[in-house]
Design a protein around this motif. Sequence first.
Motif, PDB file in Angstrom:
ATOM      1  N   LYS A  67       0.820  -1.210   0.000  1.00  0.00           N
ATOM      2  CA  LYS A  67       0.000   0.000   0.000  1.00  0.00           C
ATOM      3  C   LYS A  67       0.857   1.266   0.000  1.00  0.00           C
ATOM      4  O   LYS A  67       0.440   2.310   0.516  1.00  0.00           O
ATOM      5  CB  LYS A  67      -0.928  -0.012   1.216  1.00  0.00           C
ATOM      6  N   ALA A  68       2.047   1.159  -0.578  1.00  0.00           N
ATOM      7  CA  ALA A  68       2.954   2.315  -0.564  1.00  0.00           C
ATOM      8  C   ALA A  68       2.278   3.520  -1.212  1.00  0.00           C
ATOM      9  O   ALA A  68       1.702   3.404  -2.294  1.00  0.00           O
ATOM     10  CB  ALA A  68       4.221   1.967  -1.327  1.00  0.00           C
ATOM     11  N   PRO A  69       2.321   4.680  -0.539  1.00  0.00           N
ATOM     12  CA  PRO A  69       1.708   5.863  -1.142  1.00  0.00           C
ATOM     13  C   PRO A  69       2.401   6.224  -2.457  1.00  0.00           C
ATOM     14  O   PRO A  69       3.634   6.263  -2.519  1.00  0.00           O
ATOM     15  CB  PRO A  69       1.908   6.962  -0.088  1.00  0.00           C
ATOM     16  N   GLN A  70       1.615   6.426  -3.499  1.00  0.00           N
ATOM     17  CA  GLN A  70       2.169   6.717  -4.829  1.00  0.00           C
ATOM     18  C   GLN A  70       1.841   8.153  -5.217  1.00  0.00           C
ATOM     19  O   GLN A  70       0.921   8.754  -4.691  1.00  0.00           O
ATOM     20  CB  GLN A  70       1.560   5.760  -5.872  1.00  0.00           C
ATOM     21  N   VAL A  71       2.624   8.640  -6.160  1.00  0.00           N
ATOM     22  CA  VAL A  71       2.399   9.993  -6.640  1.00  0.00           C
ATOM     23  C   VAL A  71       1.731   9.902  -8.017  1.00  0.00           C
ATOM     24  O   VAL A  71       1.927   8.907  -8.726  1.00  0.00           O
ATOM     25  CB  VAL A  71       3.758  10.741  -6.713  1.00  0.00           C
ATOM     26  N   ASP A  72       0.936  10.902  -8.360  1.00  0.00           N
ATOM     27  CA  ASP A  72       0.373  10.952  -9.709  1.00  0.00           C
ATOM     28  C   ASP A  72       1.531  11.255 -10.673  1.00  0.00           C
ATOM     29  O   ASP A  72       2.094  12.353 -10.648  1.00  0.00           O
ATOM     30  CB  ASP A  72      -0.692  12.068  -9.767  1.00  0.00           C
ATOM     31  N   ARG A  73       1.893  10.258 -11.492  1.00  0.00           N
ATOM     32  CA  ARG A  73       3.114  10.405 -12.301  1.00  0.00           C
ATOM     33  C   ARG A  73       3.022  11.524 -13.340  1.00  0.00           C
ATOM     34  O   ARG A  73       4.036  11.922 -13.895  1.00  0.00           O
ATOM     35  CB  ARG A  73       3.436   9.083 -12.992  1.00  0.00           C
ATOM     36  N   LYS A  74       1.814  12.009 -13.553  1.00  0.00           N
ATOM     37  CA  LYS A  74       1.677  13.112 -14.528  1.00  0.00           C
ATOM     38  C   LYS A  74       2.370  14.382 -14.022  1.00  0.00           C
ATOM     39  O   LYS A  74       2.585  15.304 -14.800  1.00  0.00           O
ATOM     40  CB  LYS A  74       0.195  13.388 -14.798  1.00  0.00           C
ATOM     41  N   ILE A  75       2.719  14.410 -12.730  1.00  0.00           N
ATOM     42  CA  ILE A  75       3.384  15.645 -12.236  1.00  0.00           C
ATOM     43  C   ILE A  75       4.722  15.859 -12.937  1.00  0.00           C
ATOM     44  O   ILE A  75       5.180  16.978 -13.071  1.00  0.00           O
ATOM     45  CB  ILE A  75       3.617  15.679 -10.697  1.00  0.00           C
ATOM     46  N   TYR A  76       5.335  14.745 -13.399  1.00  0.00           N
ATOM     47  CA  TYR A  76       6.646  14.888 -14.046  1.00  0.00           C
ATOM     48  C   TYR A  76       6.527  15.528 -15.436  1.00  0.00           C
ATOM     49  O   TYR A  76       7.511  15.917 -16.029  1.00  0.00           O
ATOM     50  CB  TYR A  76       7.331  13.520 -14.159  1.00  0.00           C
ATOM     51  N   ASP A  77       5.298  15.574 -15.950  1.00  0.00           N
ATOM     52  CA  ASP A  77       5.103  16.157 -17.294  1.00  0.00           C
ATOM     53  C   ASP A  77       4.608  17.603 -17.230  1.00  0.00           C
ATOM     54  O   ASP A  77       4.287  18.197 -18.258  1.00  0.00           O
ATOM     55  CB  ASP A  77       4.076  15.326 -18.080  1.00  0.00           C
ATOM     56  N   LEU A  78       4.514  18.154 -16.020  1.00  0.00           N
ATOM     57  CA  LEU A  78       3.967  19.513 -15.906  1.00  0.00           C
ATOM     58  C   LEU A  78       4.983  20.583 -16.271  1.00  0.00           C
ATOM     59  O   LEU A  78       4.647  21.763 -16.366  1.00  0.00           O
ATOM     60  CB  LEU A  78       3.463  19.770 -14.470  1.00  0.00           C
ATOM     61  N   GLY A  79       6.254  20.175 -16.380  1.00  0.00           N
ATOM     62  CA  GLY A  79       7.289  21.168 -16.672  1.00  0.00           C
ATOM     63  C   GLY A  79       7.676  21.978 -15.435  1.00  0.00           C
ATOM     64  O   GLY A  79       8.286  23.041 -15.538  1.00  0.00           O
ATOM     65  N   ILE A  80       7.284  21.463 -14.260  1.00  0.00           N
ATOM     66  CA  ILE A  80       7.613  22.158 -12.996  1.00  0.00           C
ATOM     67  C   ILE A  80       8.769  21.390 -12.342  1.00  0.00           C
ATOM     68  O   ILE A  80       8.722  20.163 -12.273  1.00  0.00           O
ATOM     69  CB  ILE A  80       6.387  22.148 -12.047  1.00  0.00           C
TER      70      ILE A  80
END
Length: 522
Positions: A67-80
């Motif tokens: 149940k490891a907390p995951q991140v929404d991987r789309k954050i890496y495509d935000l250019g931030i």
Amino acid sequence: MPQQPAGDKILILDFGSQYTQVIARRVRECQVYSEIVPYHTKASAIAKLKPSGIILSGGPASVYAPKAPQVDRKIYDLGIPVLGICYGMQLIAHGLGGKVERSTEREYGPGKLKGDAKCALFHKLPATLDVWNSHGDKITKLPTGFRPLGKTENSPHAVIGDTKRNIYGLQFHPEVVHTPRGGEILANFVHRICGCKSNWTMESFIDRTCREIQEQVGDGRVILGLSGGVDSSVAAALLHKAIGDRLTCIFVDNGLLRANERAAVEKLFAGEFRIRMKTVDASKQFLTKLKGVTDPEKKRKIIGNEFIKVFEAAAKDLKKTDPGHYRFLAQGTLYPDVIESVSISGNPAALIKSHHNVGGLPERMKFELVEPLRQLFKDEVRRVGAELGLSKEIVHRQPFPGPGLAVRIIGAITAERLRIVREADAIVIEEMRASDWYYKVWQSFAVLLPVRSVGVMGDERTYDYTIALRIVSSHDGMTADWVRMPQEILARISARVINEVKGVNRVCYDISSKPPATIEWE
Ligand code: XMP
């Protein structure tokens, strides 16, 4: 009121590290606004907040745990720009196609980091840095586009980064004091990589918090338990600024106050500040409930419970005379109170956000909490207080625990023991002020031990109590050390306590640090 300019903001995704707030604090020290959001916040929601950088906090889980907390991987495509710390770094590696494996040895404690001098994170920093590690996993294969930017004795991938996409990972904790130059690494991320300007100040904190209070409370009424200490006083001043007369402070005389406390608080808040205030004398109620109780946690729970009962009764009374709706309870809870009150087990990401139990507040509480200071550390609260125009007397007052003298009487509380600790406390404060030491230390106080020992006074044998004198220095109450006081001052306090406080024939000086001891004895 000025809005926070879009862009000069760092968003911290909380994966349950006990250090998440410390990261936020380090960012504030760069005078950059930061906000903590839950780890599962969607990339689309993050994009709407327009941060100029994202930090993924550490966390106790392993990226492979079911149940490891995951991140929404789309954050890496935000250019931030993104910076992952510890667990945050493993998430980046794992999520972008690298490989993370369980280490046979957990790397914990100090390490020496050799950083890539060309990497912006190490701008103006020495080639070798002391860092603090606490992790079990290691990266064995980097994701495409990433390269190592720093190594320690045990790890070739202590720092990784994709400099094109501005995504970085640190295996160690830059936010803790054991990474002495870690604040500068974070500052480099915030200023050089994210391009944030230093435009966040205590003044902007006050403006934003006032807006948040107004939004939360609407046209409701708030009651606040005023103790006269720094935290509740600053909270009162902040709420008064935000909602004026819709704030009523309740000062509870629980019979566990210091000498003259009640009169001084009434004079200042009701008198000078003209804040609506009601004093409730509930000392009999508290002392009856505490009769014969010796267990420290029980004392705290009882006091917390009685406080709430008194508040609820006071709120009911207020409702009778005021058509407003009193459903909010404000508290001057600070960040160290929050983390020391939640259990760091199970899923801490959830727990750290759950209702904490400061001072034993019961779960059945019928109030919605307003806690404007819960993300701050004590020294930051003092700066807010000064900015709000509170006097040095209030802002730099030594902390006094919510449960009052009850936790400074070891064992059962009796009228006599209360008198003794109260008189001894007054002498300690007087002498600390007279010698100009009062403001130099974090706290200085007397603790009454339930130990009697033999002494001699005049020609008579005495069999009396012992006072332990506790004088500590601290930055934020989380760690502390005993103060190496000049001997003459210790001698004067000891002589006065023994001579002037009936029932005491011995004074000891507490020379324990926190950890492993705590500041208060209970
Ligand atoms: P300890 O004893 O945990 O204390 O090392 C850390 C700091 O917190 C204060 N303290 C309290 N403050 N309610 C408060 O408002 C409490 O229940 C409480 N217990 C401890 C303590 O005086 C020290 O400054």
